[in-house]
Scaffold this motif. Structure first.
Motif, PDB file in Angstrom:
ATOM      1  N   ARG A 184     -71.950  71.577   6.792  1.00 20.84           N
ATOM      2  CA  ARG A 184     -71.892  73.030   6.912  1.00 20.84           C
ATOM      3  C   ARG A 184     -72.559  73.498   8.203  1.00 20.84           C
ATOM      4  N   CYS A 185     -73.503  72.703   8.683  1.00 25.61           N
ATOM      5  CA  CYS A 185     -74.195  73.037   9.933  1.00 25.61           C
ATOM      6  C   CYS A 185     -73.225  73.099  11.105  1.00 25.61           C
ATOM      7  N   ARG A 216     -70.646  75.955  10.993  1.00 20.08           N
ATOM      8  CA  ARG A 216     -71.195  77.227  11.482  1.00 20.08           C
ATOM      9  C   ARG A 216     -71.389  77.177  12.999  1.00 20.08           C
ATOM     10  N   TYR A 268     -79.000  76.884  10.086  1.00 20.41           N
ATOM     11  CA  TYR A 268     -77.993  75.848   9.880  1.00 20.41           C
ATOM     12  C   TYR A 268     -78.066  74.742  10.936  1.00 20.41           C
TER      13      TYR A 268
END
Length: 443
Positions: A155-156, A159, A65
């Motif tokens: 989304r990286c 996370r 990610y």
């Protein structure tokens, strides 16, 4: 500008940029083994190899990610927030050079990512290298964080924030100088409505890019052309296929572009009745959204913008994709309530796709004042700090701002065909970043 620190690393930086640009790190949602695609995974790996060559320790998230590289010691952490993914190229035949090659022409570095965000990331990274080469000692840890999903859903960083250490302060080299201290909220959404047995449309662009083309092919081509002529909209006539021609620009600056999708909807609405077309024509002829929401703006961050980027109509349903940039002081829930109420009148259903809260770091903060002082001393430009409709990773952590890399009067070509960074801007940014890291993290 005199390159006091960075003259000796300029060629090295260009070699690394050439390598990074060559990787077509566009999101692949169909990827099986990696979250964002093999090319993005490769970009993360190559970036870490570059950082290792500079003496940094590196880490790639086990699922792919994000990645980060760190150097220095101490309890405090200075973050430099970058991203390696890029938007699609669009029509590659319209590019002056192949988009995934770095080419220098007319004093500009051409290539997808040269301005957003591989060029600025390299400039900051080699700004750090220049300090190390000159023997400066870091009094804290400096961490370059590389996201891989910035152009879509972040989304990286979601996370990263769930698993990793937060920075004490930092900046994102992903905007413009002198500095951006306020960023509007970002809301991306879809409206769903009835389909059509007679009309088929499929206009698909990235939500954060104003559509420069919108095609229609079907039985209404002739009446569509008549309506386009009446409205004085530009289009390309290929018989049954009609392509409305707009002007692409980043969604944050939507009022400065020409939205081909909106123009197509307005023209079709003149001769064909469909609730989605009527809704678009009545409320979104202006990219400010003022026909729907009224005048929404504030002094620190400017006005609301609305970008309609995706429209699909088939026998089953209609679907409209919208990107909104919301002023810092505006109430997102009130805007959504208004949108839902009006949409229901046209039998349209609201669905939120993504939302990023706004960013605001006070102008008198130590971080802002330090970065402004560095910039002003090097350039002689005493411009006030900026607000923006753009969304950068600076808003993912407290006490972070967007800082460069585009200098004033340099065209913002991110997300556009023939994206380019002037070579002088690239070198100037490298020196500014070197001096900024020196001011923030050197004894």
């Amino acid at each position: 500008m005199e390159y006091e620190l960075t003259a000796n690393v300029q060629k090295e930086a260009l070699r690394s940029l050439d390598q990074w640009i060559s990787i077509p790190s566009v999101l692949d949602e169909k990827a099986v083994h990696t979250p964002f695609g093999d090319n993005i995974q490769h970009a993360l790996e190559v970036a870490m190899e570059t950082c290792q060559s500079l003496g940094m320790t590196t880490h790639i998230d086990e699922k792919g990610y994000y990645a980060y590289a760190e150097i220095g010691s101490g309890d405090e952490l200075l973050a430099i927030l970058c991203h390696l993914d890029v938007v699609p190229t669009g029509d590659e035949t319209a590019w002056r050079f192949p988009p995934f090659e770095l080419n220098l022409a007319d004093g500009k570095l051409y290539g997808r990512g040269s301005q957003d965000d591989k060029g600025p990331s390299i400039a900051a990274l080699y700004g750090l290298k220049s300090l190390l080469d000159h023997g400066y000692h870091l009094n804290k840890r400096v961490r370059f964080i590389f996201g891989a999903d910035e152009e879509t859903l972040w989304r990286c960083m979601e996370r990263y924030n769930a698993n990793e250490e937060q920075a004490d302060y930092g900046f994102a080299p992903d905007s413009a100088f002198p500095l951006t201290f306020a960023e509007k909220g970002l809301l991306q959404l879809y409206l769903y409505g009835p389909g059509s047995e007679d009309l088929t449309l499929d206009v698909q662009h990235a939500l954060n890019v104003v559509p420069d083309q919108a095609k229609y092919q079907g039985q209404y081509s002739e009446t569509l052309k008549e309506s386009l002529d009446q409205l004085k909209f530009d289009y390309k006539d290929d018989g049954d296929e009609v392509t409305v021609i707009g002007e692409s620009i980043h969604a944050k600056d939507a009022p400065k572009g020409v939205n081909a999708l909106v123009q197509l909807a307005q023209a079709l609405n003149k001769s064909y009745q469909h609730p989605m077309l009527e809704f678009i024509s009545k409320y979104f002829s202006k990219a400010t959204g003022e026909d729907l929401f009224g005048q929404i703006e504030d002094e620190m961050s400017g006005g609301l913008t609305c970008n309609l980027a995706q429209l699909k109509i088939d026998a089953n349903q209609s679907k409209l994709g919208i990107d909104m940039r919301i002023p810092v002081t505006a109430n997102k829930e009130e805007l959504v309530t208004r949108l839902e109420e009006v949409a229901q009148e046209y039998n349209l259903r609201y669905e939120e796709f993504d939302y990023l809260a706004s960013l605001y770091v006070p102008e008198d903060s130590e971080l802002v004042q330090t970065l402004l002082t560095v910039y002003r001393n090097l350039t002689g430009d005493n411009s006030k700090p900026l607000s923006s409709g753009g969304a950068t990773f600076a808003r993912t952590m407290p006490n972070c701002v967007a800082y460069g890399a585009c200098l004033p009067d340099v065209p913002m070509t991110e997300h556009q065909i023939n994206e380019a960074m002037p070579l002088k801007n690239f070198y100037d940014a490298m020196e500014i970043y070197a001096q900024a890291i020196r001011a923030l993290a050197v004894d």
